[in-house]
Design an enzyme around this catalytic site. Structure first.
Site, PDB file in Angstrom:
ATOM      1  N   ARG A  47      -3.386  11.241   6.372  1.00 37.56           N
ATOM      2  CA  ARG A  47      -3.667  10.905   4.966  1.00 37.56           C
ATOM      3  C   ARG A  47      -2.456  11.228   4.088  1.00 37.56           C
ATOM      4  NH1 ARG A  47      -5.824  14.700   2.155  1.00 37.56           N
ATOM      5  NH2 ARG A  47      -7.464  15.210   3.635  1.00 37.56           N
ATOM      6  N   ASP A 171       2.098  -4.976 -13.578  1.00 35.99           N
ATOM      7  CA  ASP A 171       1.431  -5.514 -12.387  1.00 35.99           C
ATOM      8  C   ASP A 171       2.206  -6.775 -12.001  1.00 35.99           C
ATOM      9  OD1 ASP A 171      -0.131  -6.875 -10.545  1.00 35.99           O
ATOM     10  OD2 ASP A 171      -2.027  -6.328 -11.490  1.00 35.99           O
ATOM     11  N   LYS A 196      -1.322  -9.944  -1.548  1.00 36.44           N
ATOM     12  CA  LYS A 196      -0.863 -11.267  -1.928  1.00 36.44           C
ATOM     13  C   LYS A 196       0.508 -11.571  -1.292  1.00 36.44           C
ATOM     14  CE  LYS A 196      -4.661 -10.769  -4.276  1.00 36.44           C
ATOM     15  NZ  LYS A 196      -4.731 -10.259  -5.635  1.00 36.44           N
TER      16      LYS A 196
HETATM   17  C1  LIG Z   1      -5.463  -9.343  -6.445  1.00 38.85           C
HETATM   18  C2  LIG Z   1      -4.902  -8.686  -7.647  1.00 38.85           C
HETATM   19  C3  LIG Z   1      -5.160  -7.334  -7.929  1.00 38.85           C
HETATM   20  C4  LIG Z   1      -6.082  -6.493  -7.078  1.00 38.85           C
HETATM   21  O1  LIG Z   1      -5.607  -6.319  -5.791  1.00 38.85           O
HETATM   22  P1  LIG Z   1      -6.562  -6.058  -4.508  1.00 38.85           P
HETATM   23  O2  LIG Z   1      -5.597  -5.931  -3.407  1.00 38.85           O
HETATM   24  O3  LIG Z   1      -7.483  -7.234  -4.408  1.00 38.85           O
HETATM   25  O4  LIG Z   1      -7.321  -4.798  -4.800  1.00 38.85           O
HETATM   26  C5  LIG Z   1      -4.573  -6.774  -9.056  1.00 38.85           C
HETATM   27  N1  LIG Z   1      -3.795  -7.513  -9.882  1.00 38.85           N
HETATM   28  C6  LIG Z   1      -3.544  -8.815  -9.653  1.00 38.85           C
HETATM   29  C7  LIG Z   1      -2.680  -9.565 -10.608  1.00 38.85           C
HETATM   30  C8  LIG Z   1      -4.100  -9.454  -8.542  1.00 38.85           C
HETATM   31  O5  LIG Z   1      -3.861 -10.760  -8.332  1.00 38.85           O
END
Ligand SMILES: *Cc1c(COP(=O)(O)O)cnc(C)c1O
Length: 382
Positions: A47, A171, A196
């Site tokens: 962890r 983000d 992604k």
């Molecule tokens: C998918 C996404 C998230 C969340 O990510 P997860 O891996 O699904 O928890 C946060 N911000 C953006 C812009 C996203 O496209």
């Protein structure tokens, strides 16, 4: 200086001291031997730390030009992790059109009384200035926005937020550090859903946080271990495997997206195209200044309302009907009934999301096949 795309190919390669394997071994062990009760090795418990997580963190750190990275179990875990940097009752400013999961998390953390939150149209200079005058502790930024691809000037927002005393967090899921480097533009923290583009094969859920200052890295790593949100060895191993080809994947997907955006602007049944790479896109000059390319996400509106949009996506075969993005395969989604269904209808309209808006995550397939697929959609709504 070695370039980021070289670093991500080389991360962990040839590092095996036991057998000299070229690809890094997968260290699944949860715990490690102690040479004696008073001597700890580099790794002791999974962890807290793990070699595969470190290989990935190193690559992500290099790409963003940060002091270090923490790899988490999901993008949402990465966002929640960052909230540990602020205190109870501190104000968080987030985009009014931020990712739905982020909106939900911040809203419910605020309802619990853990933070205060204000959702603001950060592209509206007066609204942003007003929000910043309330002394926020943390300002979150997303660009381009989802699903309308609205562009924010990261440098300008970060510098105003910094002057207000806030920690700035970008983000960067929609672009990846190979297209936007938030830390170079003044952000304190860059985070991503590695689900992604970073992993890129739609078979892992993960996230990461990269910070510019060693103090932030230390605090984030401490909390990730304390709360147990660090990613598994297997997920990190697979994610690094996907990451090695990010530069090639992005180039191919972006080239497809540019061609598709152009094609869409010529279709009589298309009433709007939202792609940061189009000269007509609002903020295109900012895109050219702050990004290394426009990315591979776009959205467009068709004539004929929800019915036409629904028929359009059902007529396609290559573009798979699914939420998410950033994989090698092309996806289409209808925000009205899919990714943004959690919003009130009035809120969707206010945000500019029409019922016939379709979002594409363009993959790396052959262009002519993608065009042929889109033509099926247009044939169906003639
Ligand atoms: C998918 C996404 C998230 C969340 O990510 P997860 O891996 O699904 O928890 C946060 N911000 C953006 C812009 C996203 O496209």
């Amino acid at each position: 200086m070695t370039e980021p795309k070289t670093k991500i190919v080389q991360a962990g390669i040839g590092s095996d001291p036991a057998h000299g394997s070229v690809a890094p071994p997968l260290y699944l062990s949860s715990t490690y031997l102690w040479p004696s009760p008073s001597e700890k090795r580099e790794y002791d418990y999974g962890r807290s730390n793990n070699p595969n997580r470190d290989f990935l963190a190193e690559a992500l750190t290099e790409m963003d030009g940060g002091a270090g990275a923490v790899v988490t179990t999901s993008g949402m875990a990465a966002i929640d992790l960052v909230l540990n940097l602020i205190n109870a009752d501190d104000l968080v400013i987030a985009p009014h059109d931020c990712y739905g999961g982020t909106h939900r998390l911040l809203t419910h953390r605020a309802a619990q009384g853990r933070i205060r939150v204000a959702f603001v149209d950060q592209g509206d200079a007066a609204a942003l200035a007003d929000a910043l005058s309330r002394s926020p502790a943390l300002v979150m930024i997303e660009t381009p926005s989802n699903p309308l691809m609205r562009i924010l000037d990261v440098k300008a927002v970060c510098s105003a937020a910094k002057a207000a005393g806030a920690i700035t967090v970008v983000d960067n899921t929609f672009l990846s550090p190979l297209r936007l480097r938030p830390l170079d533009l003044g952000a304190d923290i860059a985070l991503q859903s590695t689900t992604k583009y970073i992993n890129g094969h739609s078979d892992i859920i993960g996230g990461c946080v990269v910070a510019k200052s060693p103090e932030h890295v230390e605090q984030l790593a401490w909390w990730a271990n304390a709360a147990g949100v660090t990613a598994s060895a297997f997920d990190c191993h697979q994610t690094l495997r996907g990451l090695r080809t990010l530069a090639l994947r992005l180039d191919a997907a972006e080239s497809n997206a540019k061609a598709i955006a152009q094609y869409l602007t010529q279709q009589t049944h298309v009433t709007a195209v939202h792609y940061p790479g189009l000269k007509t896109h609002e903020g295109h000059d900012i895109v050219m200044a702050q990004q290394a390319g426009p990315g591979a996400m776009l959205s467009f509106e068709v004539a004929g309302g929800l019915d036409a949009a629904t028929r359009f996506c059902q007529a396609l075969e290559l573009f798979k009907l699914a939420a998410s993005l950033g994989g090698v395969e092309s996806l289409i989604c209808l925000p009205e009934t899919m990714t943004h269904r959690g919003m009130e209808e009035s809120a969707r309209r206010e945000a500019g999301i029409s019922e016939s808006l379709l979002r594409l995550s363009v993959g790396i397939e052959a262009k002519r096949d993608l065009f042929a697929d889109l033509m099926k959609g247009f044939a169906d709504i003639q």
